[in-house]
Enzyme design. Structure first.
Site, PDB file in Angstrom:
ATOM      1  N   GLU A  41       0.829  -1.198   0.000  1.00  0.00           N
ATOM      2  CA  GLU A  41       0.000   0.000   0.000  1.00  0.00           C
ATOM      3  C   GLU A  41       0.870   1.257   0.000  1.00  0.00           C
ATOM      4  O   GLU A  41       0.609   2.214  -0.745  1.00  0.00           O
ATOM      5  CB  GLU A  41      -0.937   0.002   1.208  1.00  0.00           C
ATOM      6  CG  GLU A  41      -1.918   1.149   1.213  1.00  0.00           C
ATOM      7  CD  GLU A  41      -2.851   1.121   2.421  1.00  0.00           C
ATOM      8  OE1 GLU A  41      -3.784   1.939   2.446  1.00  0.00           O
ATOM      9  OE2 GLU A  41      -2.640   0.294   3.332  1.00  0.00           O
TER      10      GLU A  41
ATOM     11  N   HIS B   8     -12.705   6.001  16.802  1.00  0.00           N
ATOM     12  CA  HIS B   8     -13.857   5.145  17.069  1.00  0.00           C
ATOM     13  C   HIS B   8     -13.527   3.662  17.037  1.00  0.00           C
ATOM     14  O   HIS B   8     -12.601   3.215  16.365  1.00  0.00           O
ATOM     15  CB  HIS B   8     -14.995   5.447  16.085  1.00  0.00           C
ATOM     16  CG  HIS B   8     -14.593   5.380  14.643  1.00  0.00           C
ATOM     17  ND1 HIS B   8     -14.241   6.503  13.922  1.00  0.00           N
ATOM     18  CD2 HIS B   8     -14.485   4.325  13.789  1.00  0.00           C
ATOM     19  CE1 HIS B   8     -13.939   6.153  12.684  1.00  0.00           C
ATOM     20  NE2 HIS B   8     -14.072   4.835  12.582  1.00  0.00           N
TER      21      HIS B   8
ATOM     22  N   ARG C  23      -8.940  12.581  10.175  1.00  0.00           N
ATOM     23  CA  ARG C  23     -10.295  13.021  10.520  1.00  0.00           C
ATOM     24  C   ARG C  23     -11.109  11.906  11.143  1.00  0.00           C
ATOM     25  O   ARG C  23     -12.037  12.144  11.923  1.00  0.00           O
ATOM     26  CB  ARG C  23     -11.019  13.549   9.275  1.00  0.00           C
ATOM     27  CG  ARG C  23     -11.276  12.481   8.222  1.00  0.00           C
ATOM     28  CD  ARG C  23     -12.169  12.962   7.092  1.00  0.00           C
ATOM     29  NE  ARG C  23     -12.349  11.916   6.101  1.00  0.00           N
ATOM     30  CZ  ARG C  23     -13.225  10.921   6.184  1.00  0.00           C
ATOM     31  NH1 ARG C  23     -14.025  10.835   7.237  1.00  0.00           N
ATOM     32  NH2 ARG C  23     -13.311  10.005   5.243  1.00  0.00           N
TER      33      ARG C  23
ATOM     34  N   ASP D 149     -10.465   4.172  12.535  1.00  0.00           N
ATOM     35  CA  ASP D 149     -10.944   2.871  13.005  1.00  0.00           C
ATOM     36  C   ASP D 149      -9.835   2.275  13.868  1.00  0.00           C
ATOM     37  O   ASP D 149      -8.803   1.833  13.363  1.00  0.00           O
ATOM     38  CB  ASP D 149     -11.249   2.007  11.776  1.00  0.00           C
ATOM     39  CG  ASP D 149     -11.613   0.567  12.090  1.00  0.00           C
ATOM     40  OD1 ASP D 149     -11.496   0.157  13.260  1.00  0.00           O
ATOM     41  OD2 ASP D 149     -11.993  -0.158  11.157  1.00  0.00           O
TER      42      ASP D 149
ATOM     43  N   CYS E 262      -9.087   9.787   4.925  1.00  0.00           N
ATOM     44  CA  CYS E 262      -9.171   9.745   6.392  1.00  0.00           C
ATOM     45  C   CYS E 262      -7.921  10.374   6.994  1.00  0.00           C
ATOM     46  O   CYS E 262      -8.010  11.323   7.771  1.00  0.00           O
ATOM     47  CB  CYS E 262      -9.343   8.306   6.871  1.00  0.00           C
ATOM     48  SG  CYS E 262     -10.902   7.553   6.407  1.00  0.00           S
TER      49      CYS E 262
ATOM     50  N   TYR F  64     -15.726   0.186  16.332  1.00  0.00           N
ATOM     51  CA  TYR F  64     -17.005  -0.401  15.927  1.00  0.00           C
ATOM     52  C   TYR F  64     -17.446  -1.396  16.991  1.00  0.00           C
ATOM     53  O   TYR F  64     -16.613  -2.098  17.590  1.00  0.00           O
ATOM     54  CB  TYR F  64     -16.867  -1.072  14.561  1.00  0.00           C
ATOM     55  CG  TYR F  64     -16.760  -0.068  13.434  1.00  0.00           C
ATOM     56  CD1 TYR F  64     -17.890   0.549  12.924  1.00  0.00           C
ATOM     57  CD2 TYR F  64     -15.525   0.283  12.903  1.00  0.00           C
ATOM     58  CE1 TYR F  64     -17.798   1.494  11.906  1.00  0.00           C
ATOM     59  CE2 TYR F  64     -15.416   1.226  11.890  1.00  0.00           C
ATOM     60  CZ  TYR F  64     -16.565   1.820  11.395  1.00  0.00           C
ATOM     61  OH  TYR F  64     -16.467   2.761  10.400  1.00  0.00           O
TER      62      TYR F  64
ATOM     63  N   ARG G 140       7.511  24.448   7.036  1.00  0.00           N
ATOM     64  CA  ARG G 140       6.500  24.401   5.978  1.00  0.00           C
ATOM     65  C   ARG G 140       6.465  23.052   5.274  1.00  0.00           C
ATOM     66  O   ARG G 140       5.990  22.959   4.142  1.00  0.00           O
ATOM     67  CB  ARG G 140       6.764  25.521   4.963  1.00  0.00           C
ATOM     68  CG  ARG G 140       6.744  26.904   5.586  1.00  0.00           C
ATOM     69  CD  ARG G 140       7.025  27.985   4.563  1.00  0.00           C
ATOM     70  NE  ARG G 140       6.991  29.321   5.175  1.00  0.00           N
ATOM     71  CZ  ARG G 140       7.159  30.463   4.506  1.00  0.00           C
ATOM     72  NH1 ARG G 140       7.374  30.422   3.196  1.00  0.00           N
ATOM     73  NH2 ARG G 140       7.110  31.619   5.151  1.00  0.00           N
TER      74      ARG G 140
ATOM     75  N   TRP H 165      -8.208  -1.961  -1.019  1.00  0.00           N
ATOM     76  CA  TRP H 165      -8.959  -0.833  -1.559  1.00  0.00           C
ATOM     77  C   TRP H 165     -10.060  -1.243  -2.523  1.00  0.00           C
ATOM     78  O   TRP H 165     -10.723  -0.368  -3.101  1.00  0.00           O
ATOM     79  CB  TRP H 165      -8.001   0.153  -2.245  1.00  0.00           C
ATOM     80  CG  TRP H 165      -7.281   1.020  -1.263  1.00  0.00           C
ATOM     81  CD1 TRP H 165      -6.010   0.863  -0.792  1.00  0.00           C
ATOM     82  CD2 TRP H 165      -7.813   2.173  -0.600  1.00  0.00           C
ATOM     83  NE1 TRP H 165      -5.713   1.845   0.123  1.00  0.00           N
ATOM     84  CE2 TRP H 165      -6.794   2.668   0.262  1.00  0.00           C
ATOM     85  CE3 TRP H 165      -9.036   2.836  -0.647  1.00  0.00           C
ATOM     86  CZ2 TRP H 165      -6.978   3.792   1.061  1.00  0.00           C
ATOM     87  CZ3 TRP H 165      -9.221   3.953   0.151  1.00  0.00           C
ATOM     88  CH2 TRP H 165      -8.199   4.418   0.994  1.00  0.00           C
TER      89      TRP H 165
ATOM     90  N   TYR I  98      -4.567   8.300  -2.369  1.00  0.00           N
ATOM     91  CA  TYR I  98      -3.671   9.164  -1.603  1.00  0.00           C
ATOM     92  C   TYR I  98      -2.441   9.572  -2.393  1.00  0.00           C
ATOM     93  O   TYR I  98      -2.039  10.738  -2.390  1.00  0.00           O
ATOM     94  CB  TYR I  98      -3.248   8.471  -0.308  1.00  0.00           C
ATOM     95  CG  TYR I  98      -4.340   8.393   0.727  1.00  0.00           C
ATOM     96  CD1 TYR I  98      -4.479   9.369   1.702  1.00  0.00           C
ATOM     97  CD2 TYR I  98      -5.241   7.330   0.739  1.00  0.00           C
ATOM     98  CE1 TYR I  98      -5.488   9.307   2.657  1.00  0.00           C
ATOM     99  CE2 TYR I  98      -6.256   7.250   1.687  1.00  0.00           C
ATOM    100  CZ  TYR I  98      -6.377   8.242   2.638  1.00  0.00           C
ATOM    101  OH  TYR I  98      -7.379   8.179   3.576  1.00  0.00           O
TER     102      TYR I  98
END
Length: 270
Positions: free
Chosen positions: A58, A215, A174, A177, A154, A217, A135, A79, A93
């Site tokens: 990935e 979060h 943002r 999981d 994400c 699940y 920067r 994906w 990405y």
């Protein structure tokens, strides 16, 4: 790794129930943060087996700048759920890391033109020529894409900082999981930090991670409670061939001394 287990424990203890687009409820906390010292080893979880092979493919896909998964899906199906029937992925990405579309004024015509910015390439250049810069930021969030994407980024922005010859990375996410995504994100960006540090002749420093919507699940709770009973083992080390970033291949990475507990099955919420 204790930092990860502490994160799990905080969300299990303090999380509140929250519905979401997947239809599988979560327990969620706001703005969790942890950091790990990359000098202590490569932070691949040891309290369960993490699929390093899939994660590495990935990362190499990100570095390629591809906006499709036709090559990636030969090695991992991670994906597949978000790509179209032709393997195209509206939120890739690497496309934004290496080819971010930027509207700039053409000084000759005075009109806006879209140019592609290799954000990661510019980071490498700054690390070599101006390592004290504040920067060194990469973003994968493009507002127009986020409005239409099946899954907007994400882990949407990260920044680098050099202190005392060590490269530090901070990732802002943002949505995270905790059971499935965060172990991959931790491994991915720690690997990327090591790649860039080596390219710029720096040592690795800290990896710092902020998760805005952190979060778990509800169908992952039992598995994570099982994981909390396990004792972390010594971290492995990661060796990377000394090659320019765009020449790196899967065979150039060696994971050494990875000891782990058995895998824990977690279902993906799509």
């Amino acid at each position: 790794m204790r930092e990860y287990l502490d994160l799990v424990e905080r969300v299990l203890t303090n999380g509140v129930y929250k519905t979401n687009r997947t239809g599988v409820d979560t327990i969620t906390t706001f703005a969790e943060h942890y950091s790990v010292d990359l000098q202590k080893g490569y932070p691949l979880l040891t309290t369960k087996k993490v699929n390093f092979r899939s994660m590495l493919y990935e990362v190499l896909w990100y570095l390629s700048g591809d906006d499709h998964i036709r090559n990636l899906r030969k090695h991992t199906k991670i994906w597949d759920a978000w790509a179209d029937e032709n393997g195209n992925l509206d939120t890739a990405y690497g496309r934004y890391w290496r080819k971010f579309p930027s509207a700039q004024i053409n000084p000759t015509t005075g009109k806006y033109e879209v140019v592609e910015i290799d954000q990661l390439g510019r980071i490498i250049e700054m690390l070599k020529t101006d390592p004290n810069s504040r920067r060194m930021v990469v973003t994968a969030w493009e507002p127009g894409n986020a409005l239409s994407s099946k899954l907007p980024p994400c882990h949407y922005t990260f920044a680098f900082n050099v202190l005392e010859g060590r490269l530090n990375c901070h990732l802002t996410q943002r949505s995270g999981d905790i059971a499935l995504g965060i172990p991959f994100n931790l491994a991915c960006y720690s690997l990327l930090t090591q790649i860039l540090a080596q390219e710029a002749n720096l040592d690795v420093g800290m990896f710092s991670h902020t998760i805005i919507d952190a979060h778990i699940y509800v169908n992952h709770i039992d598995g994570l409670k099982e994981q909390l009973k396990r004792t972390p083992k010594a971290l492995p080390t990661l060796e990377i061939a000394r090659k320019p970033i765009d020449q790196l291949q899967f065979e150039d990475f060696s994971l050494i001394g990875y000891q782990y507990e058995e895998a824990i099955k977690f279902e993906v919420a799509v």
